[in-house]
Design an enzyme around this catalytic site. Structure first.
Site, PDB file in Angstrom:
ATOM      1  N   ASN A 112      -2.679  -8.335  -8.485  1.00  0.00           N
ATOM      2  CA  ASN A 112      -3.733  -8.488  -7.451  1.00  0.00           C
ATOM      3  C   ASN A 112      -5.021  -8.771  -8.205  1.00  0.00           C
ATOM      4  OD1 ASN A 112      -5.315  -6.156  -5.199  1.00  0.00           O
ATOM      5  ND2 ASN A 112      -5.058  -8.341  -4.906  1.00  0.00           N
ATOM      6  N   GLU A 146      -2.639  -8.993   3.170  1.00  0.00           N
ATOM      7  CA  GLU A 146      -3.989  -8.429   3.128  1.00  0.00           C
ATOM      8  C   GLU A 146      -4.945  -9.142   4.093  1.00  0.00           C
ATOM      9  OE1 GLU A 146      -6.209  -7.428  -0.254  1.00  0.00           O
ATOM     10  OE2 GLU A 146      -4.461  -6.984  -1.512  1.00  0.00           O
ATOM     11  N   ARG A 147      -5.740  -8.352   4.767  1.00  0.00           N
ATOM     12  CA  ARG A 147      -6.854  -8.894   5.555  1.00  0.00           C
ATOM     13  C   ARG A 147      -7.707  -9.742   4.618  1.00  0.00           C
ATOM     14  NH1 ARG A 147     -11.429  -4.810   7.831  1.00  0.00           N
ATOM     15  NH2 ARG A 147     -11.450  -4.262   5.627  1.00  0.00           N
ATOM     16  N   GLY A 158      -3.551  -0.104   0.134  1.00  0.00           N
ATOM     17  CA  GLY A 158      -2.370  -0.207   1.002  1.00  0.00           C
ATOM     18  C   GLY A 158      -1.246   0.707   0.544  1.00  0.00           C
ATOM     19  N   ASN A 161     -12.975 -10.712  -0.104  1.00  0.00           N
ATOM     20  CA  ASN A 161     -11.641 -11.314  -0.055  1.00  0.00           C
ATOM     21  C   ASN A 161     -11.714 -12.820  -0.281  1.00  0.00           C
ATOM     22  OD1 ASN A 161     -10.066  -8.910   0.692  1.00  0.00           O
ATOM     23  ND2 ASN A 161     -11.256  -8.981   2.609  1.00  0.00           N
ATOM     24  N   CYS A 187      -1.487  -4.077  -3.426  1.00  0.00           N
ATOM     25  CA  CYS A 187      -2.664  -3.621  -2.688  1.00  0.00           C
ATOM     26  C   CYS A 187      -2.769  -2.110  -2.919  1.00  0.00           C
ATOM     27  CB  CYS A 187      -2.515  -3.943  -1.203  1.00  0.00           C
ATOM     28  SG  CYS A 187      -3.897  -3.375  -0.195  1.00  0.00           S
ATOM     29  N   CYS A 190     -11.061  -1.120  -2.518  1.00  0.00           N
ATOM     30  CA  CYS A 190     -10.027  -1.925  -3.169  1.00  0.00           C
ATOM     31  C   CYS A 190      -9.438  -1.106  -4.313  1.00  0.00           C
ATOM     32  CB  CYS A 190     -10.628  -3.236  -3.684  1.00  0.00           C
ATOM     33  SG  CYS A 190      -9.434  -4.272  -4.522  1.00  0.00           S
ATOM     34  N   GLY A 191      -8.243  -0.599  -4.125  1.00  0.00           N
ATOM     35  CA  GLY A 191      -7.671   0.303  -5.129  1.00  0.00           C
ATOM     36  C   GLY A 191      -7.421  -0.380  -6.457  1.00  0.00           C
ATOM     37  N   HIS A 226      -5.382  -0.047   7.569  1.00  0.00           N
ATOM     38  CA  HIS A 226      -4.015  -0.443   7.210  1.00  0.00           C
ATOM     39  C   HIS A 226      -3.073  -0.158   8.360  1.00  0.00           C
ATOM     40  CE1 HIS A 226      -4.943  -1.117   2.942  1.00  0.00           C
ATOM     41  NE2 HIS A 226      -5.836  -0.163   3.124  1.00  0.00           N
TER      42      HIS A 226
HETATM   43  N1  API Z   1      -8.092  -6.977   1.748  1.00  0.00           N
HETATM   44  C1  API Z   1      -8.702  -5.639   1.707  1.00  0.00           C
HETATM   45  C2  API Z   1      -9.573  -5.483   0.449  1.00  0.00           C
HETATM   46  C3  API Z   1      -8.738  -5.515  -0.831  1.00  0.00           C
HETATM   47  C4  API Z   1      -7.831  -4.333  -0.914  1.00  0.00           C
HETATM   48  C5  API Z   1      -6.704  -4.436  -1.934  1.00  0.00           C
HETATM   49  N2  API Z   1      -6.703  -5.577  -2.779  1.00  0.00           N
HETATM   50  C6  API Z   1      -6.543  -3.153  -2.737  1.00  0.00           C
HETATM   51  O1  API Z   1      -6.124  -3.201  -3.902  1.00  0.00           O
HETATM   52  O2  API Z   1      -6.788  -2.060  -2.143  1.00  0.00           O
HETATM   53  C7  API Z   1      -9.573  -5.431   2.957  1.00  0.00           C
HETATM   54  O3  API Z   1     -10.120  -6.401   3.484  1.00  0.00           O
HETATM   55  O4  API Z   1      -9.680  -4.265   3.380  1.00  0.00           O
END
Ligand code: API
Length: 287
Positions: free
Chosen positions: A13, A216-217, A228, A66, A225, A75-76, A167
């Protein structure tokens, strides 16, 4: 405009990181910059853009955008990369420090081998379960667990968890047969989520192991994620698949994370963070 960047990833990621301790960007340009750097053909190629910036409330701060230019709140995988970058570039001088996100502060601990940060452990804080705070429309109840959620004539059951970002988790018998590409984008943009939602499919392998895939959003399918994966473990505990306080191995497309939801309510995540390349991006969008 020449922009110094570092590309990093957490289990595939990937994000383009800008160090705003020694470089300035105007806020109005960030969304379009995220779109441009993420483009694999005309840009650098990534799942988005992450800014590392000075913070008044933590040791370092981060913002995440994003691929579509939308800003996320947490974002973890990004936090683990920020922690690696901050330690290796002397933005911090301790191995345990705080990182400001739009969803609040998290605490990171870097695990160093020969001065290189190989893995990072992050206390991601407590999950948010109240429907109105996910946010999700409908009667405001303390938690959304295995609620009927029909999408395009598919009768699904949803468990909703926020890690500062929303989520929607769905349990499946076989992760390889999850309708990720068909239903991921529909659910992510479903009206029942006023701010959109990240969509995860989860196959429970045992009481300490799950398989996971994600739409992912704002970025679509990614290799991993972090928030996630945390939300998926919380959902697994809420649904009785995994006991609380269990160290869970989450198998994502890009690799494994170890996640635990402890008795005090905090979610802990441990995993790799890697640097791909540093360079200079020539950005010439007419702003
Ligand atoms: N797309 C996610 C942000 C990135 C999260 C993901 N890349 C992670 O590692 O937590 C959102 O709009 O909430």
């Amino acid at each position: 405009m020449k922009i110094p960047f570092t590309k990093m990833h957490g289990l595939g990621n990937s994000y383009i990181f800008l160090n705003l301790f020694n470089f300035e960007m105007e806020d109005k340009d960030l969304s379009s910059l995220a779109i441009d750097v993420s483009n694999v053909n005309t840009g650098i190629g990534s799942d988005g853009l992450i800014l590392i910036h000075p913070s008044k409330q933590a040791d370092v701060g981060m913002r995440i955008f994003n691929k579509d230019g939308s800003e996320g709140k947490n974002c973890g995988n990004g936090v683990r990369c920020v922690a690696k970058f901050a330690f290796e570039n002397d933005l911090v001088n301790e191995k345990i420090f705080t990182v400001e996100t739009k969803a609040g502060n998290v605490t990171a601990e870097v695990h160093v081998v020969n001065k290189v940060v190989e893995e990072v452990t992050v206390d991601m804080g407590k999950p948010i379960l109240k429907r109105s705070e996910i946010p999700m429309v409908g009667e405001d109840i303390p938690q959304v667990v295995m609620e009927n959620f029909e999408v395009s004539h598919h009768p699904l059951q949803i468990t909703a968890v926020s890690m500062g970002n929303p989520h929607a988790i769905f349990f499946v018998e076989n992760i390889d047969e999850a309708p990720l590409f068909e239903l991921g984008p529909m659910i992510s943009n479903d009206q029942r989520f006023p701010e959109g939602v990240n969509v995860e499919f989860v196959e429970v392998v045992s009481n300490k192991e799950i398989n996971f895939s994600v739409w992912e959003r704002g970025s679509g399918v990614t290799q991993a994620c972090g928030t996630g994966a945390c939300a998926a473990v919380v959902a697994s505990v809420l649904n009785g698949h995994i006991p609380k306080n269990t160290s869970v191995v989450v198998h994502l497309s890009g690799g494994d994370l170890t996640i635990k939801w402890t008795e005090d309510g905090h979610v802990w995540m441990r995993g790799k963070a890697e640097t791909t390349v540093t360079g200079e991006f020539k950005w010439n969008r007419n702003i």
